[in-house]
Design a protein around this motif. Structure first.
Motif, short mmCIF file in Angstrom:
data_model
loop_
_atom_site.label_atom_id
_atom_site.label_comp_id
_atom_site.label_asym_id
_atom_site.label_seq_id
_atom_site.Cartn_x
_atom_site.Cartn_y
_atom_site.Cartn_z
N SER A 175 2.45 -11.87 -0.85
CA SER A 175 2.30 -12.29 -2.24
C SER A 175 3.56 -11.97 -3.04
O SER A 175 4.03 -12.77 -3.85
CB SER A 175 1.08 -11.59 -2.84
OG SER A 175 1.12 -11.63 -4.23
N TYR A 176 4.13 -10.80 -2.76
CA TYR A 176 5.36 -10.37 -3.44
C TYR A 176 6.48 -11.37 -3.19
O TYR A 176 7.15 -11.83 -4.12
CB TYR A 176 5.74 -8.98 -2.92
CG TYR A 176 7.03 -8.42 -3.46
CD1 TYR A 176 7.03 -7.63 -4.60
CD2 TYR A 176 8.24 -8.64 -2.82
CE1 TYR A 176 8.21 -7.10 -5.10
CE2 TYR A 176 9.42 -8.12 -3.31
CZ TYR A 176 9.40 -7.35 -4.46
OH TYR A 176 10.57 -6.83 -4.95
N GLY B 170 0.43 -0.07 1.10
CA GLY B 170 0.54 -0.15 2.55
C GLY B 170 1.50 0.90 3.08
O GLY B 170 1.21 1.59 4.06
N ILE B 171 2.64 1.05 2.40
CA ILE B 171 3.63 2.02 2.89
C ILE B 171 3.09 3.45 2.74
O ILE B 171 3.32 4.30 3.60
CB ILE B 171 4.98 1.84 2.16
CG1 ILE B 171 5.52 0.43 2.45
CG2 ILE B 171 5.99 2.88 2.62
CD1 ILE B 171 6.82 0.11 1.78
N GLY C 124 0.42 -3.74 -3.58
CA GLY C 124 -0.07 -3.73 -2.20
C GLY C 124 0.98 -3.22 -1.24
O GLY C 124 0.67 -2.49 -0.30
N VAL C 125 2.24 -3.62 -1.47
CA VAL C 125 3.33 -3.15 -0.62
C VAL C 125 3.40 -1.62 -0.67
O VAL C 125 3.43 -0.94 0.36
CB VAL C 125 4.68 -3.76 -1.07
CG1 VAL C 125 5.84 -3.11 -0.34
CG2 VAL C 125 4.68 -5.26 -0.82
N ILE D 88 -3.04 -4.52 4.66
CA ILE D 88 -2.92 -4.22 3.23
C ILE D 88 -1.46 -4.37 2.78
O ILE D 88 -1.17 -4.95 1.74
CB ILE D 88 -3.45 -2.81 2.93
CG1 ILE D 88 -4.97 -2.79 3.09
CG2 ILE D 88 -3.05 -2.35 1.53
CD1 ILE D 88 -5.60 -1.42 3.05
N PHE D 89 -0.55 -3.87 3.61
CA PHE D 89 0.88 -3.91 3.29
C PHE D 89 1.39 -5.35 3.19
O PHE D 89 2.08 -5.71 2.24
CB PHE D 89 1.65 -3.15 4.38
CG PHE D 89 3.13 -3.39 4.37
CD1 PHE D 89 3.94 -2.82 3.40
CD2 PHE D 89 3.72 -4.17 5.36
CE1 PHE D 89 5.30 -3.04 3.40
CE2 PHE D 89 5.08 -4.39 5.36
CZ PHE D 89 5.88 -3.83 4.38
N ALA E 88 -3.75 -0.83 7.63
CA ALA E 88 -2.63 -0.59 6.72
C ALA E 88 -1.66 -1.76 6.76
O ALA E 88 -1.14 -2.17 5.73
CB ALA E 88 -1.91 0.70 7.11
N ASN F 114 5.87 -14.79 -4.79
CA ASN F 114 6.07 -14.71 -6.22
C ASN F 114 7.55 -14.61 -6.58
O ASN F 114 8.03 -15.28 -7.48
CB ASN F 114 5.42 -13.43 -6.71
CG ASN F 114 4.25 -13.72 -7.59
OD1 ASN F 114 4.43 -14.04 -8.75
ND2 ASN F 114 3.07 -13.65 -7.03
N ALA G 251 -2.56 -9.26 -1.05
CA ALA G 251 -2.13 -8.58 -2.27
C ALA G 251 -0.89 -7.74 -2.01
O ALA G 251 -0.57 -6.84 -2.76
CB ALA G 251 -3.26 -7.70 -2.80
N GLY G 252 -0.19 -8.02 -0.91
CA GLY G 252 0.96 -7.21 -0.53
C GLY G 252 2.23 -8.02 -0.43
O GLY G 252 2.51 -8.88 -1.26
N SER H 10 3.77 -9.72 -8.52
CA SER H 10 2.49 -9.24 -8.02
C SER H 10 2.65 -9.02 -6.52
O SER H 10 3.52 -9.61 -5.89
CB SER H 10 1.41 -10.26 -8.26
OG SER H 10 1.55 -11.32 -7.35
N GLY H 11 1.86 -8.15 -5.98
CA GLY H 11 2.02 -7.86 -4.56
C GLY H 11 2.78 -6.57 -4.33
O GLY H 11 2.62 -5.94 -3.29
N LEU H 12 3.58 -6.18 -5.34
CA LEU H 12 4.33 -4.93 -5.17
C LEU H 12 3.38 -3.75 -4.97
O LEU H 12 3.63 -2.85 -4.16
CB LEU H 12 5.22 -4.69 -6.40
CG LEU H 12 6.07 -3.43 -6.35
CD1 LEU H 12 7.03 -3.49 -5.16
CD2 LEU H 12 6.86 -3.25 -7.63
#
Lengths: 321, 365
Positions: free
Chosen positions: A113-114, B331-332, B327-328, A104-105, A101, A117, A109-110, B323-325
């Motif tokens: 990257s956020y 994950g949560i 995945g965030v 992934i978090f 987890a 960006n 892609a988490g 992008s990536g939100l």
């Protein structure tokens, strides 16, 4: 002599292997306390993005900016690992699922990257980067030039860290306590050692080192930002801890071996040696070799768990009357 | 049973809202747009199904293996390999002039076989050398990704288009012939929602998996192995055979997801590193499976929800929707599902406290 394949590979292996070394030493400390953290890849990416952000936005001299970047990366990595620590130590969740987890978090892609960006980090190369410490003329010396004197501060610091971790585990009381916590938490508890505190502390240190490992990518090896810049190194670092039988000095050997593998195929091609599809080999070789070495280690059944902390992966529940 | 996953979703949106606020975004309006893009806008439901279908496959693949505590996180790579083998079957049989059903059946078989074969690599290594499945299956994801890119971008493979002007300028894959393209049923609500054939296969696979795990001896033994490998061995169950079978089933389902990518959605082998490989369906499948608590039927529902999230993420991606939100948030969701599950387990533990031996079983990794 310095252009011979062996010297070039050793030198580049040290360069490419340094993030693997930091990350595997961190994972080693966490696992020695009994906490398996599969979130290394995610923590590395957080360290990579926050370290890069710091050099872009923090205006100071190169040395100060880089020191701040490494510090911020370490803090961010530790903060990320705190989630895992809370879930598996306090709430006793499955270490495997929690670690997944975390990747992934925070991972490709988490959150990394956020942040990359949102702060628009991909636009520019790094404003400050780590350079070789010693004068260029020294690097021309045969053998020791490229291998010993051709690196940046992060490489030399990692050598110090290997010695420190080794001394810590074998020569200090907290280090011995740590091994007790990882091997027999109930006995450690009876001795008066605070098992949870040890596990928290070493999981956090592991996260901090993973953060530094990530910053090594964006500040030294490949000074820019793009999503997934670590490209699976975090997972190789986890495998390295197993190959190294949970011993820091072997982490160093393994990290440099896998670092050298990344440079093997392009180096061979540059010398006119073609072993089939070079592009595919270059990219896939480290991953394939990880599998091969892991099989070799696990197949030799007598040595399989040599050095593995006995309580690795299991939460500690104190049985109270 | 529903309370924990539902509460996890609510908590995850709350916590992700904090991330949005901390980075200077308006969380409420972001969520409203997310929800609209996922379910309410014209055509949104159809797009959500496009994301939900592969997630159902990878979610089922993860659920099938995780139930036995066999942590196959190679769904990503198994999906790529399934896409490669299914595309070969589609190109070969679709172009031969036979009936479309035959080409589609060949793609299904090839996709399942490709995914299963790829999953059997870590399976065999686990069964015979006790090699850690997590690391080997994950390493193979990278290898499969590079192989996929290599087939189109760095080689003259069977899948690569070599005729035509475009192909000489930029490497592209061959288009599947019409008879190899999977049909879709259209439901005439809300501007028309296309139900892809792959979604049907996913429902079928979920049903079969449910029967397998809750109505057969095989499933019972797999569950026992997951709970206690030692107890299973004492009872004379064949651990090795079961590991191989479960890995093959898991890989076959993920591979079928790859076949569905070719036949339902992309109509070609998508090798672009920014295409299929940027969707991370395999990793999101783990989130789906965990949130569904490894129940195959629940996987379908969760895949639809997470598919909505993923679809909205794709649609809205831009300056004020980094992008990536997605995945965030995923994950949560997983973190809170894990934490929530512990609350449930904790209640049970308090009630039968005098029972000794509450130490958690060692995990078969």
């Amino acid at each position: 002599m310095n252009n011979s394949l062996a010297v070039v590979l050793i030198a580049s292996g040290i360069g490419y292997g340094t993030p693997l070394l930091y990350a595997s030493l961190g994972e080693l400390l966490a696992e020695r306390s009994g906490v398996l953290n599969l979130g290394v890849e995610g923590m590395m990416l957080i360290g990579a993005v926050t370290g890069f952000w710091t050099v872009q936005r923090f205006h100071a001299g190169t040395a100060v900016a880089l020191a701040a970047a490494v510090g911020i990366a370490a803090l961010a990595g530790a903060a990320t690992s705190l989630i895992h620590a809370f879930l598996v130590i306090t709430l006793r969740a499955s270490q495997i699922v929690s670690g997944l987890a975390l990747t992934i978090f925070a991972g490709a892609a988490g959150l990394s990257s956020y942040l990359g960006n949102d702060f628009n980090l991909a636009a520019n190369p790094a404003r400050h980067t780590f350079h070789t410490v010693f004068p260029a003329s020294w690097q021309g010396w045969p053998l020791v030039g490229p291998i010993i004197f051709g690196h940046n501060v992060l490489v030399y610091a990692s050598w110090g860290l290997v010695v420190t971790v080794w001394l810590y585990l074998t020569r200090t009381r907290p280090g011995l306590n740590l091994r007790a916590v990882g091997d027999a938490p109930a006995a450690a508890d009876a001795m008066g050692i605070n098992v949870a505190a040890y596990r928290y502390a070493h999981t956090l240190v592991g996260g901090a080192l993973a953060g530094v490992a990530g910053a090594t990518f964006t500040l030294a090896i490949n000074p820019q930002w793009f999503d997934n810049i670590t490209g699976g190194s975090g997972w190789i670092a986890i495998a390295l801890v197993i190959f190294a039988f949970w011993r820091p000095e072997l982490c160093l050997v393994g990290a440099y071996f896998f670092g050298a593998l990344q440079d093997l195929a392009p180096e061979l091609q540059a010398r006119g040696i073609h072993l089939g599809p070079t592009v595919l080999w270059t990219n896939a070789l480290p991953y394939l070799m990880t599998i091969v070495v892991l099989v070799l280690v696990s197949a030799s059944s007598t040595r399989r768990w040599l050095g593995a902390p006995a309580a690795l992966g299991t939460p500690y529940v104190r049985e109270e009357g | 049973m529903v309370a924990v996953p539902a509460a996890s979703l609510v908590f995850a949106f709350f916590a992700s809202g904090l991330v949005l606020l901390a980075t200077g975004h308006d969380a409420l309006s972001s969520y409203r747009r997310l929800f609209d893009a996922a379910f309410l806008n014209r055509g949104a439901l159809g797009d959500t199904l496009v994301s939900a279908t592969p997630l159902a496959f990878t979610g089922l693949a993860a659920a099938a293996a995780f139930r036995m505590r066999l942590f196959n996180i190679g769904g990503e790579g198994q999906l790529y390999i399934g896409a490669i083998t299914a595309a070969a079957a589609g190109l070969y049989f679709g172009g031969s002039g036979g009936p479309s059903a035959f080409a589609i059946a060949a793609m299904v078989v090839a996709g399942c076989a490709g995914g299963a074969a790829w999953a059997l690599i870590p399976g065999i290594l686990r069964a015979f050398f006790r090699t850690n499945v997590i690391i080997t299956s994950l390493m193979l994801n990278y290898v499969a990704g590079y192989l996929l890119t290599y087939l189109i971008f760095n080689s003259q493979s069977y899948w690569r288009q070599t005729i035509g002007f475009n192909a000489s300028v930029f490497p592209t894959s061959k288009q599947l012939p019409n008879s190899a393209i999977w049909p879709a049923a259209t439901v005439h609500v809300h501007g028309g929602v296309a139900l892809p054939l792959g979604a049907g296969f996913a429902v079928l696979a979920a049903g079969l998996l449910w029967v397998l795990y809750s109505r057969t001896r095989f499933g019972f033994e797999a569950n026992v192995l997951g709970d206690s490998a030692r107890a299973a061995r004492y009872a004379g169950m064949r651990t090795r055979r079961k590991i191989l079978a479960v890995m093959a089933i898991s890989g076959a389902i993920a591979g079928l997801g790859g076949a569905s990518q070719d036949g339902d959605f992309r109509h070609t082998l998508d090798a672009d590193p920014n295409g299929l490989q940027r969707q991370f369906y395999g990793y999101s499948g783990i989130v789906v499976a965990a949130l569904a608590r490894y129940n195959p039927l629940a996987v379908l529902l969760v895949a639809f929800l997470i598919g909505g999230l993923q679809n909205a993420g794709n649609t809205l991606q831009g300056a004020d929707f980094p992008s990536g939100l997605v995945g965030v948030i995923q994950g949560i969701i997983l973190f809170s599902a894990l934490g929530g599950e512990l609350l449930v387990r904790y209640r049970i533990r308090v009630r039968r406290r005098e029972r000794a031996g509450s130490a958690p079983a060692a995990e078969v990794t």
